[in-house]
Design a protein around this motif. Structure first.
Motif, PDB file in Angstrom:
ATOM      1  N   TYR A 101     -92.662  76.357  52.652  1.00 18.99           N
ATOM      2  CA  TYR A 101     -92.981  76.623  51.253  1.00 18.99           C
ATOM      3  C   TYR A 101     -92.236  75.653  50.334  1.00 18.99           C
ATOM      4  CZ  TYR A 101     -93.614  79.172  46.864  1.00 18.99           C
ATOM      5  OH  TYR A 101     -93.935  79.513  45.564  1.00 18.99           O
TER       6      TYR A 101
ATOM      7  N   LYS B 112     -95.597  84.256  53.313  1.00 16.93           N
ATOM      8  CA  LYS B 112     -94.385  83.991  54.086  1.00 16.93           C
ATOM      9  C   LYS B 112     -94.304  84.894  55.312  1.00 16.93           C
ATOM     10  CE  LYS B 112     -91.536  82.226  50.278  1.00 16.93           C
ATOM     11  NZ  LYS B 112     -90.357  82.476  49.400  1.00 16.93           N
TER      12      LYS B 112
ATOM     13  N   LEU C  17    -101.508  78.481  52.174  1.00 18.02           N
ATOM     14  CA  LEU C  17    -100.564  78.437  51.057  1.00 18.02           C
ATOM     15  C   LEU C  17    -101.185  77.779  49.829  1.00 18.02           C
ATOM     16  CD1 LEU C  17     -97.823  78.687  49.674  1.00 18.02           C
ATOM     17  CD2 LEU C  17     -97.075  76.646  50.930  1.00 18.02           C
TER      18      LEU C  17
END
Length: 336
Positions: free
Chosen positions: A322, A311, A103
């Protein structure tokens, strides 16, 4: 006789306790950068000096730079397998292996490396056990936000189409592919060769690393937009840690904190930022291309699908994970 045995046992226990308290260790730390790189001189070496001081000289660390113990992509496994006791690892060199971690590689999230390092540590340390359970997470170390450096000007996403690009990590490789470019995936120490031999036309890199790795003679066009980071991790072999005396574990624990991630990252961030000034200097032969607001928005829109892809790969808790990352960035004033 029983009293003598008890006394002898007590003496032996005291001796063992004293020996444990006096334990000295020399840890092997491996990384893949040159020994003159600011990560070593401004991050690793001060960290080692602090470890040594805090342990009264009982923890020492021997540094093995420049891939001496193994190739750059192998440093995670080197920590796991005990080839080194501590490794400086870029998980992004192994595409798909650490989906939660990846991420931080998505553009337009982190805008400050030291504060971002603290945010990343706070966010990722509790999650590391889910995908890095065979090593001990110690620190996070993102570089100062990087950008595109190229042979021809790159100002908007369409300019990447048809180019071969050395990406910083797996997520940037995916982004290059989305833009119609061809990723040429090599670790940082091999990047100059890829550019010099014509295998790549551009690369994503932090600013001063262009000079550190001698790429400034090859790439003289720079996009003036800080939009991505690559974050390295300091990882520790679990057997090494578990074999240390409790008081030495406590010293190591005190040097594996969000505050240390921030402190560790400060010198490198400042050094990387200086590369932009070199490119801007009169007579440098380099061109710094400033995108318009419309072009910046084009980049943001082009990168947006990367979040959805992340995701879909991160698992059932992706939304909460997130949001946790965004919250950590906000709490540390490090959000883009």
């Amino acid at each position: 006789m029983k009293v003598k045995h008890l006394l002898a046992g007590a003496a032996l226990a005291a001796l063992c306790t004293t020996a444990a308290a006096a334990q000295e260790v020399t840890l092997r730390l491996a990384h893949w950068l040159p020994p003159t790189h600011p990560v070593q001189t401004l991050g690793i070496e001060p960290w080692i000096a602090s470890l040594k001081e805090a342990s009264g000289g009982r923890i020492d660390v021997q540094i093995f730079p420049a891939q001496q113990l193994g190739a750059a992509p192998d440093h995670y496994d080197m920590a796991r397998d005990g080839i080194a006791d501590i490794t400086y690892t870029n998980p992004g060199y192994q595409a798909g292996r650490f989906p939660i971690y990846s991420l931080i590689e998505i553009p337009f999230h982190m805008d400050n490396a030291p504060r971002g390092a603290k945010a990343m540590h706070e966010w990722y340390a509790p999650l590391a056990e889910t995908e890095m359970s065979d090593v001990m997470f110690c620190m996070a170390n993102p570089h100062d936000p990087g950008t595109f450096h190229s042979k021809a000007p790159i100002l908007e996403p369409g300019d990447v189409s048809g180019l071969n690009v050395r990406p910083a990590h797996a997520t940037m490789a995916r982004f290059v592919s989305m833009l119609g470019g061809g990723p040429v995936q090599v670790p940082a120490p091999e990047a100059r060769e890829a550019i010099a031999n014509g295998a790549a036309d551009a690369m994503t890199f932090p600013w001063n690393s262009i000079w550190i790795f001698g790429i400034d003679s090859e790439l003289k066009q720079h996009l003036d937009m800080p939009f991505y980071v690559s974050a390295q991790l300091m990882l520790i072999n679990k057997d090494t840690y578990n074999g240390m005396a409790d008081d030495l574990k406590a010293v190591l624990d005190s040097h594996c904190t969000p505050e240390w991630s921030q402190k560790f990252s400060e010198g490198w961030a400042e050094n990387e930022a200086s590369g932009r000034d070199k490119a801007l200097a009169e007579g440098s032969g380099h061109t710094v291309n400033v995108p318009t607001e419309e072009q910046v928005q084009m980049w943001k829109e082009a990168a947006a699908p990367l979040v959805d892809t992340w995701k879909s790969e991160a698992g059932a808790d992706a939304e909460a994970i997130y949001q946790g990352y965004l919250d950590a960035l906000d709490a540390n004033d490090a959000r883009f």
